[in-house]
Design a protein around this motif. Structure first.
Motif, PDB file in Angstrom:
ATOM      1  N   VAL A   1     -22.112 -38.055 -42.524  1.00 14.16           N
ATOM      2  CA  VAL A   1     -22.276 -38.081 -41.065  1.00 14.16           C
ATOM      3  C   VAL A   1     -23.209 -36.983 -40.564  1.00 14.16           C
ATOM      4  N   LEU A   2     -23.836 -36.261 -41.470  1.00 14.85           N
ATOM      5  CA  LEU A   2     -24.745 -35.178 -41.071  1.00 14.85           C
ATOM      6  C   LEU A   2     -25.978 -35.750 -40.387  1.00 14.85           C
ATOM      7  N   ARG A   3     -26.332 -35.174 -39.253  1.00 16.40           N
ATOM      8  CA  ARG A   3     -27.514 -35.628 -38.522  1.00 16.40           C
ATOM      9  C   ARG A   3     -28.458 -34.498 -38.124  1.00 16.40           C
ATOM     10  N   VAL A   4     -28.029 -33.244 -38.233  1.00 15.66           N
ATOM     11  CA  VAL A   4     -28.882 -32.127 -37.830  1.00 15.66           C
ATOM     12  C   VAL A   4     -28.705 -30.958 -38.799  1.00 15.66           C
ATOM     13  N   VAL A   5     -29.827 -30.382 -39.242  1.00 19.25           N
ATOM     14  CA  VAL A   5     -29.804 -29.155 -40.037  1.00 19.25           C
ATOM     15  C   VAL A   5     -30.610 -28.098 -39.292  1.00 19.25           C
ATOM     16  N   GLY A   6     -29.991 -26.973 -38.992  1.00 19.76           N
ATOM     17  CA  GLY A   6     -30.667 -25.884 -38.297  1.00 19.76           C
ATOM     18  C   GLY A   6     -31.029 -24.767 -39.258  1.00 19.76           C
ATOM     19  N   ARG A   7     -32.160 -24.139 -38.993  1.00 23.36           N
ATOM     20  CA  ARG A   7     -32.661 -23.047 -39.832  1.00 23.36           C
ATOM     21  C   ARG A   7     -33.101 -21.921 -38.920  1.00 23.36           C
ATOM     22  N   VAL A   8     -32.384 -20.783 -38.953  1.00 18.93           N
ATOM     23  CA  VAL A   8     -32.702 -19.651 -38.086  1.00 18.93           C
ATOM     24  C   VAL A   8     -33.754 -18.754 -38.718  1.00 18.93           C
ATOM     25  N   SER A   9     -33.579 -18.406 -39.992  1.00 21.23           N
ATOM     26  CA  SER A   9     -34.550 -17.549 -40.670  1.00 21.23           C
ATOM     27  C   SER A   9     -35.846 -18.309 -40.887  1.00 21.23           C
TER      28      SER A   9
END
Length: 325
Positions: free
Chosen positions: A64-72
């Motif tokens: 069900v994953l739809r978004v991956v965020g990357r801060v660095s």
């Protein structure tokens, strides 16, 4: 679960997200791949650090994953094409770190130009001033615009190359950078700053086809993926003295091992990817990513999620904004 946060974030950002969504904060999962995969089953969005790989194998455990965020900074740990096939959007800020990266490169140039002497017309070995240099920018990333702005008060001439931009593109004039071919840039520049976004087609771009034509006593600073350089050609340039010194803020593991071309280069300086990591840039990036994830989660409830897939090879760009919601 709405959001799994594996990368350490500022408390205020985590608290803001927690007040709006169901959030699990578990940075310890970065060191336990098995537990991380098990945690993905019911997760709709993720924020992950550079040490956690998101590829087809990981996505298999995240139905069900739809978004991956990357801060660095950087996204080498995320398979953009696999995410696109799975309908997972990759969210990161491409502008939040620009000022930090530009300041780092300016500092590195000042250090190398003054610390690595060249022979003057009177025969003395002396340092150089940044204001008298032509600075070549390889890659027109957001940091290049900040570099151009910071170099202007020094009086430096600024030239640039980007394989994805035509010489007539208005961005050159807008950013006050003169467009050149790569060979001409290397032949002309006293100092070169590399911030070109890395794709496999650019592997070894700065190699034997171009580096032998560097202007004598040139210094190079790179915040880009080290795969842009051919290590044999770079080592040859440093050994001959044609390249006076190089500073790489990222280097692939093992590149300095005994027997590798760069192992004995005393005019090569390496830092562990510190250019983009400042207190201010992390806060800007964290808020930008948090806001976008909040927007996507709010617009697409779990029962009827419909997300725009990420274009292969292109991460979602976020404009840097205020550092508070």
């Amino acid at each position: 679960m709405d959001l799994l946060i594996v990368e350490p974030l500022e408390d205020e950002v985590t608290q803001w997200l927690s007040s709006r969504h169901s959030v699990r904060y578990a940075p310890e999962l970065a060191h336990d791949p098995r537990a991380f995969r098990q945690a993905l089953y019911n997760v709709r969005s993720l924020i992950v650090p550079p040490s956690v790989t998101i590829d087809a194998k990981a996505l298999h455990y995240a139905p069900v994953l739809r978004v991956v965020g990357r801060v660095s900074a950087g996204a080498e740990n995320i398979d953009l094409e696999a995410c696109a096939r799975a309908g997972v959007e990759v969210v990161r800020s491409l502008t939040a770190t620009a000022q930090a990266e530009a300041e780092f490169m300016i500092g590195a140039l000042l250090s190398l130009l003054r610390r690595v002497p060249v022979v003057g017309s009177d025969g003395m070995r002396v340092g150089r001033e940044l204001g008298s240099c032509t600075v070549g920018l390889v890659g027109m990333a957001p940091s290049a615009r900040s570099m151009s702005q910071l170099l202007e008060p020094f009086g430096s001439k600024v030239v640039g190359y980007d394989p994805s931009l035509h010489a007539s593109d208005p961005v050159w004039e807008r950013w006050k950078v003169r467009a050149m071919g790569l060979r001409e840039l290397l032949e002309t520049s006293d100092a070169v700053c590399v911030q070109l976004n890395y794709f496999s087609r650019y592997h070894g771009l700065l190699g034997e086809r171009f580096l032998p034509f560097c202007k004598p006593d040139q210094v190079i600073v790179s915040i880009a993926h080290s795969g842009l350089f051919d290590e044999k050609a770079l080592a040859a340039g440093l050994a001959s003295g044609r390249i006076a010194a190089a500073w790489l803020d990222s280097l692939e593991p093992g590149a300095l091992d005994e027997g590798r071309p760069l192992a004995t280069m005393d005019t090569l300086q390496i830092t562990p990817r510190v250019a983009s990591t400042t207190r201010e840039s992390r806060l800007r990036s964290a808020w930008a990513v948090a806001r976008r994830i909040d927007e996507l989660l709010s617009l697409t409830p779990a029962a009827q999620a419909e997300f725009k897939p990420t274009t292969p090879g292109v991460a979602f760009d976020l404009e840097a904004g205020p550092v508070s919601p």
